[in-house]
Design an enzyme around this catalytic site. Structure first.
Site, PDB file in Angstrom:
ATOM      1  N   HIS A 363       0.787  -1.234   0.000  1.00 27.29           N
ATOM      2  CA  HIS A 363       0.000   0.000   0.000  1.00 27.29           C
ATOM      3  C   HIS A 363       0.812   1.274   0.000  1.00 27.29           C
ATOM      4  O   HIS A 363       0.247   2.361  -0.028  1.00 27.29           O
ATOM      5  CB  HIS A 363      -0.931   0.039   1.219  1.00 27.29           C
ATOM      6  CG  HIS A 363      -2.139  -0.822   1.075  1.00 27.29           C
ATOM      7  ND1 HIS A 363      -3.300  -0.375   0.503  1.00 27.29           N
ATOM      8  CD2 HIS A 363      -2.363  -2.108   1.406  1.00 27.29           C
ATOM      9  CE1 HIS A 363      -4.194  -1.346   0.509  1.00 27.29           C
ATOM     10  NE2 HIS A 363      -3.652  -2.409   1.057  1.00 27.29           N
ATOM     11  N   LYS A 551      -9.548  13.835   3.972  1.00 27.38           N
ATOM     12  CA  LYS A 551      -8.661  12.673   3.981  1.00 27.38           C
ATOM     13  C   LYS A 551      -7.811  12.794   5.238  1.00 27.38           C
ATOM     14  O   LYS A 551      -7.837  13.835   5.901  1.00 27.38           O
ATOM     15  CB  LYS A 551      -7.777  12.645   2.738  1.00 27.38           C
ATOM     16  CG  LYS A 551      -7.067  13.981   2.471  1.00 27.38           C
ATOM     17  CD  LYS A 551      -6.237  13.982   1.193  1.00 27.38           C
ATOM     18  CE  LYS A 551      -7.069  13.963  -0.070  1.00 27.38           C
ATOM     19  NZ  LYS A 551      -6.957  12.700  -0.801  1.00 27.38           N
ATOM     20  N   ARG A 552      -7.054  11.773   5.593  1.00 29.77           N
ATOM     21  CA  ARG A 552      -6.175  11.901   6.740  1.00 29.77           C
ATOM     22  C   ARG A 552      -5.219  13.077   6.542  1.00 29.77           C
ATOM     23  O   ARG A 552      -4.835  13.393   5.408  1.00 29.77           O
ATOM     24  CB  ARG A 552      -5.391  10.596   6.968  1.00 29.77           C
ATOM     25  CG  ARG A 552      -6.219   9.496   7.581  1.00 29.77           C
ATOM     26  CD  ARG A 552      -6.847   9.905   8.902  1.00 29.77           C
ATOM     27  NE  ARG A 552      -5.838  10.073   9.931  1.00 29.77           N
ATOM     28  CZ  ARG A 552      -5.498   9.141  10.804  1.00 29.77           C
ATOM     29  NH1 ARG A 552      -6.109   7.964  10.797  1.00 29.77           N
ATOM     30  NH2 ARG A 552      -4.566   9.375  11.698  1.00 29.77           N
ATOM     31  N   LYS A 557       0.037  14.454   1.693  1.00 34.29           N
ATOM     32  CA  LYS A 557      -1.259  14.780   1.079  1.00 34.29           C
ATOM     33  C   LYS A 557      -1.413  16.288   0.845  1.00 34.29           C
ATOM     34  O   LYS A 557      -2.296  16.735   0.140  1.00 34.29           O
ATOM     35  CB  LYS A 557      -2.406  14.237   1.940  1.00 34.29           C
ATOM     36  CG  LYS A 557      -2.464  12.705   1.966  1.00 34.29           C
ATOM     37  CD  LYS A 557      -3.577  12.223   2.894  1.00 34.29           C
ATOM     38  CE  LYS A 557      -3.643  10.710   3.030  1.00 34.29           C
ATOM     39  NZ  LYS A 557      -4.318  10.055   1.880  1.00 34.29           N
ATOM     40  N   THR A 659      -8.607   6.628  -2.696  1.00 35.44           N
ATOM     41  CA  THR A 659      -9.951   6.153  -3.042  1.00 35.44           C
ATOM     42  C   THR A 659     -10.958   7.283  -2.847  1.00 35.44           C
ATOM     43  O   THR A 659     -12.037   7.258  -3.441  1.00 35.44           O
ATOM     44  CB  THR A 659     -10.377   4.944  -2.183  1.00 35.44           C
ATOM     45  OG1 THR A 659     -10.145   5.255  -0.802  1.00 35.44           O
ATOM     46  CG2 THR A 659      -9.609   3.698  -2.583  1.00 35.44           C
ATOM     47  N   LYS A 663     -14.572   8.500  -4.935  1.00 38.88           N
ATOM     48  CA  LYS A 663     -15.886   8.812  -4.360  1.00 38.88           C
ATOM     49  C   LYS A 663     -16.388  10.160  -4.876  1.00 38.88           C
ATOM     50  O   LYS A 663     -17.566  10.319  -5.195  1.00 38.88           O
ATOM     51  CB  LYS A 663     -15.807   8.832  -2.825  1.00 38.88           C
ATOM     52  CG  LYS A 663     -15.381   7.502  -2.208  1.00 38.88           C
ATOM     53  CD  LYS A 663     -15.003   7.662  -0.727  1.00 38.88           C
ATOM     54  CE  LYS A 663     -14.164   6.496  -0.244  1.00 38.88           C
ATOM     55  NZ  LYS A 663     -13.510   6.765   1.062  1.00 38.88           N
TER      56      LYS A 663
HETATM   57  C1  LIG Z   1     -12.310   7.038   1.406  1.00 41.57           C
HETATM   58  C2  LIG Z   1     -11.927   7.458   2.762  1.00 41.57           C
HETATM   59  C3  LIG Z   1     -10.590   7.720   3.061  1.00 41.57           C
HETATM   60  C4  LIG Z   1      -9.499   7.657   2.021  1.00 41.57           C
HETATM   61  O1  LIG Z   1      -9.385   8.913   1.412  1.00 41.57           O
HETATM   62  P1  LIG Z   1      -8.113   9.303   0.512  1.00 41.57           P
HETATM   63  O2  LIG Z   1      -8.497  10.629  -0.043  1.00 41.57           O
HETATM   64  O3  LIG Z   1      -7.998   8.253  -0.539  1.00 41.57           O
HETATM   65  O4  LIG Z   1      -6.946   9.359   1.427  1.00 41.57           O
HETATM   66  C5  LIG Z   1     -10.270   8.117   4.342  1.00 41.57           C
HETATM   67  N1  LIG Z   1     -11.207   8.241   5.300  1.00 41.57           N
HETATM   68  C6  LIG Z   1     -12.512   8.015   5.040  1.00 41.57           C
HETATM   69  C7  LIG Z   1     -13.509   8.189   6.137  1.00 41.57           C
HETATM   70  C8  LIG Z   1     -12.908   7.600   3.775  1.00 41.57           C
HETATM   71  O5  LIG Z   1     -14.213   7.357   3.532  1.00 41.57           O
END
Ligand SMILES: *Cc1c(COP(=O)(O)O)cnc(C)c1O
Length: 824
Positions: A363, A551-552, A557, A659, A663
Site C-alpha cells: 500500500h 482525507k487523513r 497529502k 480512493t 468517491k
Molecule cells: C475514502 C476514505 C478515506 C481515504 O481517502 P483518501 O483521499 O484516498 O486518502 C479516508 N477516510 C474516510 C472516512 C474515507 O471514507
C-alpha cells in the site's frame, strides 16, 4: 434478482417486529423509547431479515466447499451498517415507509448509529468496500480483523486545535454482531521454545513453554450482497483472559500469571493505533497483529480440516489468505508453525503449501511506513515464530547468494532479517504467491524502484489491482437524489455493474439533463451546508464553489499547499477589492495521528486562517474556509455528494492509489490533482480536458529526490507573493497571540534539519502550478454548460472505479475463486 427480498418483505410484520423488539429490549412502548433505543429495535428487525440468508450462505458453503478467501486486515473502516444493510436488502424504501407509518424518521434513526471506525483511512475503507463487493459478487469470503474496544478516536476542535476523544462505539451494544464462543482459540506470547527428538518419527519437535496466553473469541458481523442471498461474515476477534476459561493458573497458585494474562487480554484489543501510513514499532501493536492472525489462521485450518477428513496438504486449494499491507504478515510463519508443529509436516512440504496460500498487497512506498521489528522484541514476544522466520531468511539468503554470487548489496536489500531487524515486507514478498500494488503508477514504481530487486528475482509474482469503491454505499446510499436520477435515465443496472454509467454520456450535452444534474448538486450542497451550520455554526453559501479536501492529515497529502493557497488568494483580494472570482468555500476534514505534531499544527493553521477570513466582511464572502470536525465515513457520505472540486494534491509518487478521489468523481466533481496514484487512471478515463492537473510528475519528484532535493530558498527569494504568504506564518497575522505558533511549518518548508530536506513534499515547487490550476477552476465554473458537462462526464466515466471491478480481478487473477450463489 434484485427484487427477491422485496417480494417477501412484509411491512406489517416488520412494524410488529420493531414494536416487539422495543418491548423485549427496553420494556418500553415504541412511543416511550428514545432515538438510540429505536435504532436498536429497528436494527434487530433488519437483522431478522438477514439471518436466514446468513444461515443459508453458510449451509451453501458447507455443501459446495468452495475455495475461500480470508481477507486479513488490521483495519475495517465499515462506517454505519443499518442504512447499508437496508440498501443491500433492496428494502430501503419499504423499510423507510414502514417506519414512516410508525411515526419514525429513518434519517434520525440512521444518525443514532455510531460508525464502526475500526480503521484509519483509505486502507481500512478499502477492506470494507472489498467485503461489500465480495458478497455482491457471490464470492466466498471471510474478513478477519480485531474487535477494537475503541476505534478511531473522535476528533473535537477546541480553539482550533484537534482534541482526541475516545470512541466507545460498543457502549450501547452492536445489534448486528453475534458472539461465536464456540470458535475460541488460545494465542501464546513469550516464554521459550523447547525442542526434543520425537522417538517415533525421529524428527526434531518444538514446543513453546512458559508462555502467557489469551483466548481469542470471534464476533461475526453480517456482510450482505446486494440483491442476492449471500451474507458473508466479517469476523473480528475479541480477547478474553485464559483464567476464566481454564482455572489451572489459580489451581497452581500462580496468581501473578493469572493477573498478567488478564491484563494482556484487556490491553490487546483496547485501541486502534491511529497512525495512517506510519510505522511506530510498538510492542502492543505486534501483539495485536499476532493475536488476530493466529486466531484466524487456526480457525481457517480447523475449518478446512473438518471439511476434508483432517488432510491439511491440499489446504491451498480451498484457502487463500490476502494480507492487507504487511500488518498481518506473521500469518506466513503462523501457517508454517501450524503445519509443522501441529500437523507434523516437514519444512519443505509446509513451505510449498504456505507459498501457495498467502498473497500480499503493498500500500505504500514511503520509508516511514515500512514495518521493521527489532529482533529483540520480535523474538522475545514470538519465540517460535521468530525461529521460523529465521529459517525462512536463512534459506532465502542462500538463494540470493546462489543467484548473485558475491553481491552483498542484494542481500542487504532483500534479506528478511538484516541489521538487527525483521523486515515484514520482505517476508511477505518472499512467501507470497502474489504481490500487488493498488494503482498502475504505484505498481510501476514498485517494479522499477522500491522493489526492483525482488521484481528482478521473481517477476511472475508482481501484478496490479487498481483500488475501487462500492457504489452501493458511496452513490446509492450517500446520494439518493443522484441515484434516482441516474436510474431514471439508464435503469438500475449500475448498482451491480458500474460500467453502465457510461450510458450517461448521452446526456452530457443535453441542457435539460445538465440543469437537472446541477440542481441535484445544489440540493446536496444545501444538505451539507445544513450539516456545517449544525455542527460548526458556520454559514456557507450553496451557490459558491464547494472545494473539498477530506482525507487523513499527512504532509504528503499536502493540506498545507491548499491552505497556503487560500492565504495567497486572500492577499490577492485584499490588495484588489474588485478581484473578480466566483465565491469559493474551501472545505477541509482530516484527523491527524495523535503524536504527529506538524499535522496537528496544520489543523490549527487551517482553523486560524478560517477565523480571520470568515470574519473579514471586506471580502464580501468571496472566500469561506470550513474545517469539518471528525471526518469519518458517515459524514463523508454527505460531503462527497456535495463537492464541486475534489482536491487530490499529493506529491506525485507518494499516494499509492487514493480512493477518496473515486468517491468524489462518482458523485460528479472535477479532480484538481497531481498525476499521482489513481488520479492518473481517472484522467485516463475522463480525458485530460475533464480534470484539472498540475504539478511535478512522479518521475520529476523521484529525480529531485535522487539529487538530494531542490532549493526552496530560490523560490522564497524570487517570488514575492509566495514569500508574503510564508512570512504570514511567522508574523502573527494568523496567530496574533503567539507569532511562533506556526514556526515548525515555516521551518519545514525552508530549512534542512535533522536529515530532513527542506520542503520534502515540494509544496513551494508546485505552488505556482497549483495556483494557476485553481485560477482555471474559477474560469471553468463560469462556463455553466461546460462545467456541467465536465462533472457529468466524471460520473459517467467512474465505472472502472467500482470495487466490484477490483474484486473481480483479485478473484480471477489471484485467488481463483468460484462464484457460489446461495439457494434459498
Ligand atoms: C475514502 C476514505 C478515506 C481515504 O481517502 P483518501 O483521499 O484516498 O486518502 C479516508 N477516510 C474516510 C472516512 C474515507 O471514507
Amino acid at each position: 434478482m434484485a427484487t427477491s427480498l422485496t417480494q417477501n418483505f412484509s411491512k406489517e410484520e416488520f412494524k410488529k417486529n420493531v414494536i416487539s423488539n422495543c418491548k423485549s429490549l427496553y420494556r418500553k412502548n415504541i412511543e416511550e423509547a428514545n432515538d438510540q433505543e429505536v435504532f436498536q429495535a429497528v436494527s434487530y428487525a433488519v437483522k431478522d431479515i438477514i439471518i436466514d440468508k446468513w444461515i443459508a450462505t453458510h449451509k451453501q458453503y458447507e455443501k459446495d466447499d468452495p475455495k475461500m478467501v480470508y481477507y486479513m486486515s488490521m483495519e475495517f473502516l465499515m462506517g454505519r451498517a443499518l442504512g447499508n444493510n437496508m440498501i443491500n436488502l433492496c428494502a430501503y424504501d419499504e423499510i423507510k415507509e414502514a417506519l414512516d407509518e410508525l411515526g419514525l424518521d429513518i434519517n434520525v434513526i440512521e444518525d443514532q448509529e455510531p460508525d464502526a471506525a475500526l480503521g484509519n483511512g483509505g486502507l481500512g475503507r478499502l477492506a470494507a468496500c472489498f467485503m461489500d463487493s465480495l458478497a455482491t459478487l457471490e464470492y466466498p469470503a471471510y474478513g478477519c480483523g480485531i474487535r477494537y474496544k475503541y476505534g478511531m478516536f473522535k476528533q473535537e476542535i477546541k480553539d482550533g486545535y484537534q482534541v482526541e476523544v475516545p470512541d466507545n462505539w460498543l457502549k450501547d451494544g452492536n445489534p448486528f454482531e453475534i458472539k461465536r464462543s464456540e470458535y475460541r482459540y488460545e494465542v501464546k506470547f513469550g516464554g521459550y521454545v523447547r525442542s526434543y527428538r520425537d522417538e517415533k518419527t525421529g524428527r526434531d519437535m518444538f514446543v513453546q513453554e512458559d508462555y502467557r496466553s489469551v483466548i481469542a473469541v470471534p464476533y461475526d458481523i453480517p456482510v450482505l450482497g446486494y440483491g442476492n442471498n449471500t451474507v458473508n461474515s466479517l469476523r473480528i476477534w475479541d480477547a478474553e483472559p485464559v483464567n476464566t476459561f481454564n482455572l489451572n493458573s489459580f489451581d497452581k497458585g500462580d496468581y501473578q500469571k493469572a493477573i498478567e494474562e488478564e491484563n494482556l487480554a484487556k490491553n490487546i484489543v483496547e485501541v486502534l493505533y491511529p497512525n495512517d501510513n506510519h510505522y511506530a514499532g510498538k510492542e502492543l501493536r505486534l501483539k495485536q497483529q499476532y493475536f488476530f492472525v493466529s486466531a484466524s489462521v487456526q480457525r481457517a485450518v480447523d475449518r478446512y480440516k473438518s471439511m476434508n477428513n483432517g488432510d491439511v496438504k491440499n489446504i491451498y486449494k480451498k484457502v487463500t489468505f490476502q494480507l492487507n499491507d504487511t500488518h498481518p504478515t506473521v500469518a506466513v510463519a503462523e501457517l508454517m508453525r501450524i503445519l509443522m508443529d501441529e500437523n507434523g509436516l516437514e519444512w519443505d512440504e509446509a513451505w510449498d503449501i504456505t507459498t501457495k496460500t498467502v498473497a500480499y498487497t503493498n500500500h505504500t512506498i514511503m520509508a516511514e511506513a515500512l514495518e521493521k521489528w527489532p529482533i529483540e522484541l520480535f523474538s522475545r514476544l514470538l519465540p517460535r515464530i521468530y525461529q521460523i522466520v529465521e529459517e525462512i531468511n536463512r534459506r532465502f539468503v542462500e538463494e540470493i547468494k546462489a543467484k548473485y554470487p558475491g553481491n552483498q548489496e542484494k542481500v542487504r536489500k532483500m534479506a528478511i532479517i538484516y541489521d538487527g531487524q525483521v523486515k515484514m515486507a520482505n517476508l511477505a514478498i518472499v512467501a507470497g504467491y502474489s504481490v500487488n500494488g493498488v494503482a498502475k503508477l504505484h505498481t510501476e514504481i514498485l517494479k522499477k524502484q522500491e522493489l526492483r530487486d525482488f521484481y528482478e528475482m521473481m517477476p511472475e509474482k508482481f501484478n496490479n489491482k487498481t483500488n475501487g469503491i462500492t457504489q452501493r454505499r458511496f452513490l446509492k446510499h450517500a446520494n439518493p437524489l443522484l441515484s434516482d436520477w441516474i436510474t431514471d435515465k439508464i435503469g438500475d443496472g449500475w448498482v451491480t455493474d458500474l460500467s453502465q454509467l457510461e450510458k450517461l454520456m448521452l446526456y452530457v450535452d443535453d441542457p435539460k439533463a445538465q440543469q437537472d444534474f446541477m440542481q441535484i448538486k445544489y440540493k446536496n450542497k444545501v444538505r451539507l451546508a445544513k450539516y456545517i451550520k449544525e455542527n460548526n455554526g458556520i454559514d456557507v453559501d450553496p451557490n459558491s464553489i464547494f472545494d473539498v479536501q477530506v482525507k487523513r492529515l499527512h504532509e504528503y497529502k499536502r493540506q498545507l499547499l491548499n491552505i497556503l493557497h487560500v492565504m495567497y488568494l486572500y492577499n490577492q483580494i485584499k490588495r484588489n477589492p474588485d478581484y473578480d472570482m466566483v465565491p469559493r468555500t474551501f472545505i477541509f476534514g482530516a484527523k491527524a495521528a495523535a503524536g504527529y505534531k506538524i499535522a496537528k499544527q496544520t489543523i490549527k493553521l487551517i482553523n486560524n486562517v478560517a477565523n480571520v477570513i470568515n470574519n473579514d466582511a471586506s471580502i464580501k464572502g468571496k472566500i469561506k474556509v470550513v474545517f469539518i470536525e471528525n471526518y469519518r465515513v458517515s459524514n463523508g457520505e454527505i460531503i462527497f455528494a456535495a463537492a464541486d472540486v475534489s482536491e487530490q494534491i499529493s506529491t506525485a509518487s507518494k499516494e499509492a492509489s487514493g480512493t477518496g478521489n473515486m468517491k468524489f468523481m462518482l458523485n460528479g466533481a472535477i479532480t484538481l490533482g497531481t498525476m499521482d496514484g489513481a488520479n492518473v487512471e481517472i484522467v485516463n478515463e475522463v480525458g485530460a480536458e475533464n480534470a484539472q492537473i498540475f504539478g511535478l510528475s512522479s518521475d520529476e519528484v523521484i529525480r529531485f529526490e535522487n539529487e538530494g532535493g531542490y532549493d526552496p530558498m530560490e523560490i522564497f527569494n524570487n517570488d514575492q507573493e509566495i514569500r508574503d504568504v510564508l512570512m504570514e506564518l511567522i508574523n502573527g497575522k494568523y496567530s496574533p497571540e503567539d507569532t511562533e505558533m506556526f514556526r515548525d511549518i515555516y521551518n519545514s518548508l525552508l530549512n534542512n534539519d535533522g536529515g530532513r530536506r527542506a520542503d520534502t513534499y515540494f509544496i513551494l515547487k508546485d505552488f505556482r502550478s497549483y495556483a494557476e490550476a485553481q485560477r482555471k477552476i474559477d474560469e471553468r465554473y463560469r462556463d455553466t454548460n461546460g462545467w456541467a458537462k465536465t462533472v457529468m462526464t466524471n460520473t459517467a466515466k467512474a465505472g472502472k472505479f467500482s470495487s466490484d471491478r477490483t474484486i473481480e480481478e483479485y478473484a480471477t487473477e489471484i485467488w481463483k475463486l468460484t462464484k457460489t450463489p446461495v439457494e434459498m
